[in-house]
Design a protein around this motif. Structure first.
Motif, mmCIF file in Angstrom:
data_model
loop_
_atom_site.group_PDB
_atom_site.id
_atom_site.type_symbol
_atom_site.label_atom_id
_atom_site.label_comp_id
_atom_site.label_asym_id
_atom_site.label_seq_id
_atom_site.Cartn_x
_atom_site.Cartn_y
_atom_site.Cartn_z
ATOM 1 N N ILE A 74 110.336 47.366 4.454
ATOM 2 C CA ILE A 74 111.316 46.734 3.572
ATOM 3 C C ILE A 74 111.609 45.300 4.003
ATOM 4 O O ILE A 74 111.830 44.425 3.174
ATOM 5 C CB ILE A 74 112.618 47.566 3.551
ATOM 6 C CG1 ILE A 74 112.335 48.953 2.977
ATOM 7 C CG2 ILE A 74 113.698 46.865 2.756
ATOM 8 C CD1 ILE A 74 113.507 49.901 3.110
ATOM 9 N N VAL A 75 111.588 45.037 5.299
ATOM 10 C CA VAL A 75 111.889 43.707 5.831
ATOM 11 C C VAL A 75 110.723 42.779 5.483
ATOM 12 O O VAL A 75 109.575 43.075 5.838
ATOM 13 C CB VAL A 75 112.105 43.771 7.354
ATOM 14 C CG1 VAL A 75 112.442 42.407 7.914
ATOM 15 C CG2 VAL A 75 113.171 44.791 7.696
ATOM 16 N N PRO A 76 110.983 41.656 4.806
ATOM 17 C CA PRO A 76 109.899 40.850 4.233
ATOM 18 C C PRO A 76 108.759 40.466 5.179
ATOM 19 O O PRO A 76 107.645 40.895 4.987
ATOM 20 C CB PRO A 76 110.627 39.607 3.716
ATOM 21 C CG PRO A 76 111.989 40.083 3.392
ATOM 22 C CD PRO A 76 112.297 41.138 4.413
ATOM 23 N N ILE A 77 108.963 39.674 6.179
ATOM 24 C CA ILE A 77 107.866 39.229 7.036
ATOM 25 C C ILE A 77 107.463 40.328 8.011
ATOM 26 O O ILE A 77 106.279 40.540 8.279
ATOM 27 C CB ILE A 77 108.262 37.938 7.786
ATOM 28 C CG1 ILE A 77 108.468 36.820 6.775
ATOM 29 C CG2 ILE A 77 107.215 37.554 8.807
ATOM 30 C CD1 ILE A 77 109.021 35.556 7.344
ATOM 31 N N LEU A 78 108.418 41.051 8.514
ATOM 32 C CA LEU A 78 108.144 42.132 9.446
ATOM 33 C C LEU A 78 107.312 43.242 8.793
ATOM 34 O O LEU A 78 106.444 43.833 9.437
ATOM 35 C CB LEU A 78 109.459 42.704 9.984
ATOM 36 C CG LEU A 78 109.362 43.701 11.120
ATOM 37 C CD1 LEU A 78 108.664 43.083 12.316
ATOM 38 C CD2 LEU A 78 110.744 44.158 11.509
ATOM 39 N N GLY A 79 107.531 43.499 7.531
ATOM 40 C CA GLY A 79 106.744 44.505 6.818
ATOM 41 C C GLY A 79 105.278 44.129 6.741
ATOM 42 O O GLY A 79 104.393 44.979 6.873
#
Length: 130
Positions: A74-79
């Motif tokens: 769900i977390v943009p860059i971490l995903g």
């Protein structure tokens, strides 16, 4: 022009209708078939591939992580980064190297999951534990 027809005209731009809807559904079915085989080889019920969010959590479990780590998608860059890590670990669990995992499980994932699912690869969780 009345209000209702203007609303429906705008909705047509965003809805999956016509050719786009059929192609999207066809790609989804192809992905489900490939993931079904991968899940079965890894010891999970194949029907979990049909449910959209559940199949991501199952893939994270195949990679050796807790299913809760699936929330990192769900977390943009971490995903984006986590998807790369999951792809590398799934590839390693099925006996493939980093090059195969990056190109075929991360970038061209439909082809990669077909290769893993319908090929002679075997799942061994010990490969990702060491």
């Amino acid at each position: 022009m009345d209000t209702l027809s203007r609303i429906t005209d705008r909705a047509d731009l965003f809805a999956l209708n016509g050719v786009t809807g059929v192609l999207t559904f066809a790609v989804y079915v192809v992905i489900v078939v490939a993931l079904w085989r991968v899940f079965s080889k890894a010891g999970y019920p194949g029907w979990l591939a049909i449910i959209p969010i559940v199949n991501v959590f199952t893939l994270v479990k195949i990679a050796g992580f807790s299913a809760w780590f699936g929330l990192l998608y769900i977390v943009p860059i971490l995903g984006f980064v986590f998807h790369l890590i999951v792809s590398l670990r799934v590839g390693r669990a099925f006996g493939h190297g980093a090059v195969f995992s990056v190109f075929f499980l991360w970038i061209f994932y439909i082809i990669g999951f077909f290769v893993v699912g319908f090929g002679s690869d075997t799942y061994d969780e010990r490969r990702i534990r060491s």
